[in-house]
Design an enzyme around this catalytic site. Structure first.
Site, short mmCIF file in Angstrom:
data_model
loop_
_atom_site.label_atom_id
_atom_site.label_comp_id
_atom_site.label_asym_id
_atom_site.label_seq_id
_atom_site.Cartn_x
_atom_site.Cartn_y
_atom_site.Cartn_z
N LYS A 73 9.54 -14.04 -24.70
CA LYS A 73 9.94 -14.26 -23.32
C LYS A 73 11.36 -14.81 -23.18
O LYS A 73 11.88 -14.88 -22.07
CB LYS A 73 8.94 -15.16 -22.61
CG LYS A 73 7.53 -14.62 -22.60
CD LYS A 73 7.39 -13.20 -22.08
CE LYS A 73 7.73 -13.07 -20.64
NZ LYS A 73 7.13 -11.83 -20.07
N SER A 290 -2.19 -12.51 -29.04
CA SER A 290 -1.65 -11.28 -28.43
C SER A 290 -0.82 -10.50 -29.44
O SER A 290 -0.82 -9.26 -29.43
CB SER A 290 -0.83 -11.59 -27.17
OG SER A 290 0.49 -11.97 -27.50
C1 LIG Z 1 2.03 -14.45 -25.96
C2 LIG Z 1 2.41 -13.32 -25.07
N1 LIG Z 1 2.08 -12.08 -25.45
C3 LIG Z 1 2.37 -11.01 -24.68
C4 LIG Z 1 3.01 -11.15 -23.47
C5 LIG Z 1 3.25 -9.92 -22.64
O1 LIG Z 1 4.60 -9.55 -22.54
P1 LIG Z 1 5.15 -8.91 -21.20
O2 LIG Z 1 5.13 -9.98 -20.16
O3 LIG Z 1 6.53 -8.47 -21.53
O4 LIG Z 1 4.24 -7.78 -20.82
C6 LIG Z 1 3.36 -12.42 -23.04
C7 LIG Z 1 4.00 -12.61 -21.74
O5 LIG Z 1 4.09 -13.70 -21.22
C8 LIG Z 1 3.07 -13.53 -23.87
O6 LIG Z 1 3.40 -14.78 -23.49
#
Ligand SMILES: Cc1ncc(COP(=O)(O)O)c(C=O)c1O
Length: 334
Positions: A73, A290
């Site tokens: 981010k 994630s």
């Molecule tokens: C840990 C984590 N994984 C994945 C994402 C997803 O990314 P995006 O917001 O670019 O879709 C985020 C977004 O906040 C995140 O904090």
């Protein structure tokens, strides 16, 4: 208040904003934001060779924690704030405000600290204690919203405050701000092309604000229309991939362009946790749920490509490490 009513009130408030809010670029903020540029983007591309080996199919992941505040981010937050500073729309005396489940907040907080601009973050109350502690450590003010309303409730709170107090708050709107996906269009996408010497064939990423998938996907599709873009979703609204959204049930971010992915796949929390363990024990990478889910999706695809005897370079992203997910680590390894 329903979210659409909040947005409409916000638009009215912005239209009626007083003349004194005319854009003025602040040189001290321009200097501060430029000084941070080396700490954003340019992340390593790691070959995942312990968990997947095949003569014709390779899997790579970008170590997105190697940036300011330790997550993917940094890219979106930096670009959003850079635009606010360079446009002169952010003025002296205002507070920055946004809704964030954590990582964007950490990135905003780090950058806001460097700019010397106060920051308010609306976050669901059930956000992990580690994240709240880190956000407060950077000096952010936290407004805790109902855990039952998730990030949508946090967004409504931020929008409501920005609408009713436009002089006080500068609303960053990560879910609706094109500077979010554009950070990946100008950063993540070109980096992947350069780091794979143009050989990337597939890009796989989960959807949160959707900035990573949208921006990187758009760039790669334009670079080579044969590159396949694969979006990942959780298997339901209640899941363990913090940062991901279930777009079937959550408010769909307006920056999302559903025609960017060629394909949508589902990853369960179970698949993510299984991969988290494998990445830790086989690759020596202790990453977030994630990030592990992204690798689970990339590996599903890589196995299918290998089975059909194709040549492929599959790239995904690792949003952050497991540092902020103590409960998950305890659950899996204690
Ligand atoms: C840990 C984590 N994984 C994945 C994402 C997803 O990314 P995006 O917001 O670019 O879709 C985020 C977004 O906040 C995140 O904090």
């Amino acid at each position: 208040m329903p979210f659409l009513a909040v947005i409409s009130r916000m638009n009215t408030a912005i239209a009626n904003a007083p003349q004194s809010l005319a854009a003025t670029v602040q040189p001290q903020w321009v200097a501060a934001i430029d000084a941070l540029a080396p700490f954003v983007g340019h992340t390593p591309l790691l070959p995942l060779t312990a968990i997947f080996q095949h003569p014709k199919v390779k899997v790579y992941a970008k170590a997105e924690w190697c940036q300011l505040s330790g997550s993917v981010k940094a890219r979106a937050a930096y670009n959003i704030l850079k635009r606010a500073v360079y446009s002169g729309e952010l003025f002296e005396g205002q507070r920055l405000i946004d809704a964030t489940s954590g990582n964007t907040g950490l990135a905003y907080a780090a950058i806001a600290a460097r700019l010397g601009v106060p920051l308010t973050l609306c976050i669901p109350e059930n956000c992990s204690p580690e994240r709240k502690l880190l956000l407060r450590a950077y000096g952010a003010e936290l407004v805790l919203t109902s855990p039952f309303d998730g990030t949508d409730g946090a967004q409504a709170e931020a929008a409501e405050r920005a609408a009713t107090q436009p002089d006080t708050y500068f609303y960053l709107r990560q879910y609706d701000n094109p500077a979010n996906w554009q950070a990946h269009y100008t950063g993540t996408g070109p980096e992947i092309v350069s780091q794979t010497q143009g050989l990337v064939t597939h890009f796989v990423a989960g959807l949160g604000t959707t900035g990573t998938l949208t921006g990187t996907g758009l760039y790669l599709r334009e670079y080579n229309p044969d590159i396949r873009i694969v979006a990942l979703q959780p298997d339901g609204p209640i899941h363990g991939m913090e940062g991901w959204k279930d777009l079937q049930t959550a408010r769909v971010p307006t920056i999302y362009q559903p025609d960017v992915p060629h394909e949508n796949r589902v990853v369960s929390t179970e698949d993510s946790y299984y991969m988290l363990k494998r990445l830790a024990r086989q690759e020596g990478l202790l990453v977030s749920p994630s990030a592990a889910a992204n690798v689970a999706g990339a590996l599903q695809l890589a196995h299918e490509l290998a089975d059909s005897n194709q040549t492929a370079v599959v790239v995904t992203t690792l949003a952050d490490t497991a540092d902020k997910y103590g409960e998950v680590v305890r659950h899996l390894f204690a």
